[in-house]
Design an enzyme around this catalytic site. Structure first.
Site, PDB file in Angstrom:
ATOM      1  N   GLU A   1       0.854  -1.176   0.000  1.00  0.00           N
ATOM      2  CA  GLU A   1       0.000   0.000   0.000  1.00  0.00           C
ATOM      3  C   GLU A   1       0.899   1.237   0.000  1.00  0.00           C
ATOM      4  O   GLU A   1       2.093   1.155   0.324  1.00  0.00           O
ATOM      5  CB  GLU A   1      -0.880   0.014   1.257  1.00  0.00           C
TER       6      GLU A   1
ATOM      7  N   LYS B   1      -9.453  -7.433   4.862  1.00  0.00           N
ATOM      8  CA  LYS B   1      -9.911  -8.484   3.943  1.00  0.00           C
ATOM      9  C   LYS B   1     -10.653  -9.591   4.705  1.00  0.00           C
ATOM     10  O   LYS B   1     -11.650 -10.119   4.231  1.00  0.00           O
ATOM     11  CB  LYS B   1      -8.717  -9.052   3.178  1.00  0.00           C
TER      12      LYS B   1
END
Ligand code: NAP
Ligand code: HSE
Length: 433
Positions: free
Chosen positions: A194, A209
């Protein structure tokens, strides 16, 4: 062929946005055959200062815009892809699109793991689709299988490696002896990490997630705050080396479990798994997810969890799904699937086996004292090794049986009070079937 042209707005032209553009271009001549209509990106939103660069990178007939309203207010655009990331602005854009009757595809797990319900409700209220396959495990199909192909099951477990960056780092540390810093730099260069890799290495990306998968698997909303999270920043070369010697591989695992009549257990942390276990061989940026359902038994999904084209594969698959729905006038077919309200189980009430590495005095009676503390707290020991005795100090490594987290914590607190114990250097959970 219908002669219809479906127009798509793209918000964000970074790693995934560029992948989406490339995949849409590659598939352009296939769309009429696969979905029964032509489909093309007509507008791309970038920051004002990135407009010239973006124009040079895309077809000249695509309009590069600096305001999200140019896409929201374009009546010709039916589908919008949000791949900017972040929460507030992305949420504002998505809600505006849904309220304008446009279906939306996103890869944004930060947003879905916190505001999923609100976004799905807005999609339902407007009769639109809101799809987010790429938000979990990149290229791997998991949201659609859970919502559709496995919908006939009561799911009891979803478990897997769902962060490519940390799996890449652990693979390079284990197999190539790279340092944590070297491996992280390489993962960032490859586009897995990220923008701020803290979310990857501290386990938050995986937690988002797992929250999304847990919500869908158990038909009950799980949000980021419900997930117990530990990252990989405390893992050392010593832990990896002991794990290897004892027949294990260390992976960052996300686990969501639900047994009938119990709460939902949802956690992300490093775990020692037997090197013979299929997950132990999932290396580099690859991800894998195990699902257990009462009818299907075990299923495993494996593939690339991050990167430009793999992530774009999932995003464009969602866009095509929406386009197919549009061709049959049946938008909004699959809504929010959370129709239950199951409580979340506290980590203290979960069970696990533990690896504990500690530095203790090398004297008669020390091992007996340590095992006594474990025994008094209902923690039984499955494996023990001692080495590196230097002067009066020795390194001890224990693996416990499957025990209650609160019992194990009490034992560790008691150990920390013992003068014979110099330091607890590592505590890592161990997989038990
Ligand atoms: P990225 O490379 O940073 O791309 C995001 C792009 O959107 C950047 O160009 C960024 O510009 C732009 N952007 C941000 N805010 C904007 C705004 N207000 N207006 C216009 N443009 C804006 O990130 P990425 O890796 O492509 O990730 C995008 C999304 O996909 C995230 O939600 C991420 O979690 C998700 N995802 C990524 C992967 C992966 O492998 N990379 C996999 C699965 C899911 P600036 O750089 O100037 O901020
Ligand atoms: N940073 C994420 C990862 C990208 O490493 O898995 C995919 O969500």
């Amino acid at each position: 062929m219908s002669g219809k042209v479906i127009k798509v707005g793209l918000m964000g032209l970074g790693t995934v946005g560029t992948g989406v553009y490339k995949v849409m271009e590659n598939q352009r001549s296939e769309f009429p055959h696969k979905i029964g209509a032509e489909m093309e990106i007509t507008k791309i939103l970038v920051r004002e200062n990135a407009m010239e660069d973006a124009k040079a990178r895309v077809r000249s007939d695509i309009q590069v815009v600096g305001s999200y309203e140019d896409i929201v207010n374009d009546p010709e655009i039916d589908i919008v892809v949000e791949v900017m990331g972040g929460i507030d602005f992305a949420k504002k854009c998505i809600l505006a699109c849904l309220n304008a009757g446009k279906s939306v595809v996103t890869a944004n797990k930060d947003l879905v793991a916190v505001h999923g319900r609100e976004l799905l409700d807005a999609a339902a209220a407007n009769g639109c689709d809101f799809l987010f396959e790429a938000s979990v495990a990149g290229a791997i199909p998991i949201i659609r299988p859970l919502k559709q192909c496995l919908a006939a099951n009561n799911i009891s477990e979803v478990m897997g490696i769902v962060n490519g960056t940390t799996n890449y780092i652990l693979t390079k540390m284990t197999l190539e002896g790279m340092t944590f810093e070297e491996a992280l730099a390489k993962a960032t260069e490859l586009g897995y990490a990220e923008a701020d890799p803290t979310a990857d290495i501290e386990g938050l990306d995986a937690a988002r997630k797992v929250a999304i998968m847990g919500s869908i698997a158990f038909n009950s909303r799980v949000v980021l705050d419900d997930v117990y999270v530990e990252g990989i920043t405390k893992l050392t070369a010593e832990d990896i080396s002991y794990a290897t010697e004892m027949g294990y591989t260390i992976k960052l695992l996300g686990v969501a479990r639900h047994a009938e009549g119990d709460g939902i257990e949802v956690r992300v942390h490093p775990m020692l798994i037997p090197s013979s276990h299929p997950l132990a061989t999932v290396n580099d940026s690859f991800n894998a997810v195990f699902v257990h359902g009462d009818a299907v038994d075990d299923v495993m999904f494996y593939g690339r969890g991050a990167g430009e084209l793999p992530t774009a594969s999932a995003v464009v698959g969602d866009v095509m799904d929406i386009a197919r729905n549009m061709m049959y006038n049946c938008k909004g077919r699959i809504h929010c699937s959370c129709y239950k309200d199951i409580p979340i189980k506290a980590i203290d009430d979960c069970r696990s086996s533990y690896f504990i590495r500690m530095q203790a005095m090398n004297r008669p009676g020390v091992l007996a004292a340590i095992s006594g503390v474990f025994g008094e707290n209902n923690v039984s020991i499955a494996q023990f090794i001692q080495k590196n005795a230097v002067d009066e100090e020795a390194e001890m490594v224990l693996i416990t049986e499957n025990v209650l987290e609160k019992d194990f914590r009490k034992a560790v607190d008691a150990l920390r009070e013992m003068p014979i114990l110099k330091e607890i250097s590592a505590i890592i959970r161990v997989y038990s079937a």
